[in-house]
Each structure stands twice: as C-alpha cells, then as structure tokens.
Design a protein around this motif. Structure first.
Motif, short mmCIF file in Angstrom:
data_model
loop_
_atom_site.label_atom_id
_atom_site.label_comp_id
_atom_site.label_asym_id
_atom_site.label_seq_id
_atom_site.Cartn_x
_atom_site.Cartn_y
_atom_site.Cartn_z
N GLU A 1 -17.11 62.55 20.31
CA GLU A 1 -18.29 63.42 20.95
C GLU A 1 -17.87 64.23 21.70
OE1 GLU A 1 -21.45 60.65 20.94
OE2 GLU A 1 -21.74 60.42 19.57
N ALA A 2 -17.04 64.27 22.83
CA ALA A 2 -16.66 65.08 23.90
C ALA A 2 -15.87 65.96 23.01
CB ALA A 2 -15.58 64.62 24.83
N VAL A 3 -15.33 65.76 22.67
CA VAL A 3 -14.71 67.24 21.41
C VAL A 3 -15.37 68.24 21.03
CG1 VAL A 3 -12.71 67.95 20.10
CG2 VAL A 3 -12.48 65.78 21.38
N MET A 4 -16.26 67.61 20.40
CA MET A 4 -17.43 68.13 19.79
C MET A 4 -18.28 69.45 20.57
SD MET A 4 -18.12 65.87 16.83
CE MET A 4 -20.06 66.79 16.27
N THR A 5 -17.86 69.18 21.70
CA THR A 5 -19.01 69.79 22.86
C THR A 5 -17.78 71.51 22.98
OG1 THR A 5 -17.51 68.96 24.92
CG2 THR A 5 -20.00 68.01 24.57
N HIS A 6 -16.66 71.22 22.06
CA HIS A 6 -15.47 72.39 22.33
C HIS A 6 -16.06 73.18 21.08
CE1 HIS A 6 -14.40 71.33 26.81
NE2 HIS A 6 -14.76 70.16 26.08
N THR A 7 -16.86 73.82 20.42
CA THR A 7 -16.86 73.93 18.93
C THR A 7 -15.50 74.89 18.89
OG1 THR A 7 -18.22 75.60 19.25
CG2 THR A 7 -19.51 73.51 19.09
N ASP A 8 -14.87 75.90 19.76
CA ASP A 8 -13.54 77.18 19.72
C ASP A 8 -12.45 76.18 19.27
OD1 ASP A 8 -14.35 76.56 22.22
OD2 ASP A 8 -12.94 77.95 22.73
N SER A 9 -12.13 74.58 19.20
CA SER A 9 -11.48 73.94 19.52
C SER A 9 -10.96 73.38 18.43
CB SER A 9 -11.49 72.91 20.19
OG SER A 9 -10.05 71.99 20.61
N PRO A 10 -9.17 73.84 18.10
CA PRO A 10 -9.11 73.04 16.77
C PRO A 10 -9.37 72.16 16.52
CG PRO A 10 -7.54 73.89 17.95
CD PRO A 10 -8.23 73.90 18.70
N TYR A 11 -9.62 71.12 16.71
CA TYR A 11 -9.47 69.34 17.06
C TYR A 11 -11.37 69.05 16.74
CZ TYR A 11 -5.28 68.68 18.91
OH TYR A 11 -3.68 68.56 18.91
N TYR A 12 -11.86 69.99 17.03
CA TYR A 12 -13.52 70.01 16.62
C TYR A 12 -13.62 69.37 15.41
CZ TYR A 12 -18.76 71.27 15.33
OH TYR A 12 -20.07 71.15 16.02
N ASN A 13 -13.71 69.66 14.08
CA ASN A 13 -13.95 69.19 12.77
C ASN A 13 -13.07 67.91 12.75
OD1 ASN A 13 -15.17 71.19 11.44
ND2 ASN A 13 -13.99 72.94 11.32
N PHE A 14 -11.80 67.78 13.57
CA PHE A 14 -11.32 66.52 13.48
C PHE A 14 -12.05 65.66 14.49
CE2 PHE A 14 -6.07 65.37 12.90
CZ PHE A 14 -6.78 64.05 12.00
N ALA A 15 -12.43 65.65 15.05
CA ALA A 15 -13.42 64.91 16.00
C ALA A 15 -14.53 64.27 14.73
CB ALA A 15 -14.35 65.43 16.75
N ILE A 16 -14.95 65.23 14.06
CA ILE A 16 -15.93 64.97 13.38
C ILE A 16 -15.63 64.37 12.16
CG2 ILE A 16 -18.32 66.19 11.90
CD1 ILE A 16 -17.74 68.84 12.96
N TYR A 17 -13.92 64.23 11.85
CA TYR A 17 -14.16 63.75 10.59
C TYR A 17 -14.12 62.19 10.92
CZ TYR A 17 -10.63 62.35 7.48
OH TYR A 17 -9.11 61.80 6.84
N LYS A 18 -13.65 61.64 12.19
CA LYS A 18 -12.67 60.90 13.23
C LYS A 18 -14.53 59.85 13.03
CE LYS A 18 -9.60 59.20 13.69
NZ LYS A 18 -7.84 58.89 13.38
N LEU A 19 -15.24 60.45 13.58
CA LEU A 19 -16.79 59.78 13.84
C LEU A 19 -17.26 59.32 12.65
CD1 LEU A 19 -18.42 62.17 16.59
CD2 LEU A 19 -17.17 60.09 16.32
N ALA A 20 -16.94 60.49 11.52
CA ALA A 20 -17.59 59.88 10.07
C ALA A 20 -16.45 58.81 9.78
CB ALA A 20 -17.11 61.08 8.97
N TRP A 21 -15.26 58.27 9.92
CA TRP A 21 -14.80 57.13 9.96
C TRP A 21 -15.48 56.02 10.55
CZ3 TRP A 21 -12.46 55.17 5.68
CH2 TRP A 21 -11.85 56.46 5.36
N ILE A 22 -15.65 56.75 11.66
CA ILE A 22 -16.35 55.53 12.86
C ILE A 22 -17.69 54.79 12.13
CG2 ILE A 22 -17.60 55.04 15.26
CD1 ILE A 22 -15.03 56.70 16.07
N ASP A 23 -18.81 55.93 11.44
CA ASP A 23 -20.01 55.68 10.40
C ASP A 23 -19.49 54.83 9.91
OD1 ASP A 23 -21.62 57.56 13.48
OD2 ASP A 23 -21.16 59.01 11.07
N LEU A 24 -18.80 55.31 9.03
CA LEU A 24 -18.33 53.79 7.87
C LEU A 24 -17.62 52.83 8.29
CD1 LEU A 24 -18.24 54.31 4.86
CD2 LEU A 24 -15.18 54.80 5.10
N ASN A 25 -17.27 52.59 9.62
CA ASN A 25 -16.25 51.41 9.80
C ASN A 25 -18.01 50.55 10.83
OD1 ASN A 25 -14.02 51.56 9.35
ND2 ASN A 25 -13.51 52.62 11.18
#
Length: 120
Positions: free
Chosen positions: A60-84
């Motif tokens: 979630e801290a990564v998501m405060t950096h919308t211009d980061s190449p890690y932004y969408n990857f963080a959303i993707y990993k959060l989706a996996w956490i939600d799934l778990n």
C-alpha cells in the motif's frame, strides 16, 4: 547507499539484515527515489513469509507513488493478499485494475516495466 546495501543483502540470501537497511531508508529518508522499490521488496519479504499484514502495509505504501514502475505490481500483489484472505471481490477488482492500467499506459506510449496482464 543504504538501498544498495539492503538490496544486496536480500539478493545474497540475508533478507532479515537487508530488511533492516530498507526499513532504515524508509524511516530516515522518506523522500528517497528508492522508496517505492524498497517498500516493494519489503512487501515481497513479508509476503513470502506469509506475514500478510506487513506485506499489505508495504504494498500500500508503494501505491502512494503512482509514477513508480512498481505501482501496478503492488496492486497485483495486494490482489493476491486479498485472494489469500478470501476477499474475492476485492481481489478480482485489483486484478482488473492492473489489466486496465497497463493497457492505458501502453496506449499512451509509456514503457511498461512489468506487464502482468497474463498473470492478472
């Protein structure tokens, strides 16, 4: 320098010590350009150890950096956490967001560092 030490230790299979350096970086230098990547690596460390609360906080801290190449990857990993955590609707919504964000970035001619559409 702190980021490189932490990153190197993590890659050298000394992740506990590497996390200490990355935590120091995020606490002492919150404006560093390495913060999104450091937070993502910290999220990965915790995710791999099934420490999902700590992983979520870092992604979630990564998501405060919308211009980061890690932004969408963080959303993707959060989706996996939600799934778990059996938060299925939230998980699907996050996977869909990743797909849309990457398609939109490509349409704007932006470089996509992590194309996760196939995985999402």
């Amino acid at each position: 320098m702190i980021f490189r030490l932490g990153d190197g230790l993590i890659k050298d299979d000394q992740s506990a010590e590497g996390i200490q350096y990355l935590t120091r970086l995020t606490n002492n230098y919150p404006e560093s350009r390495y913060i999104p990547e450091a937070r993502f690596q910290m999220g990965e460390h915790y995710f791999e150890r099934d420490l999902l609360i700590a992983a979520r906080q870092n992604y979630e801290a990564v998501m405060t950096h919308t211009d980061s190449p890690y932004y969408n990857f963080a959303i993707y990993k959060l989706a996996w956490i939600d799934l778990n955590e059996t938060l299925y609707r939230e998980s699907v919504e996050k996977f869909q967001t990743v797909i849309v964000n990457i398609a939109q970035a490509e349409a704007r001619g932006e470089e996509v560092r992590f194309d996760l559409r196939g995985e999402a």
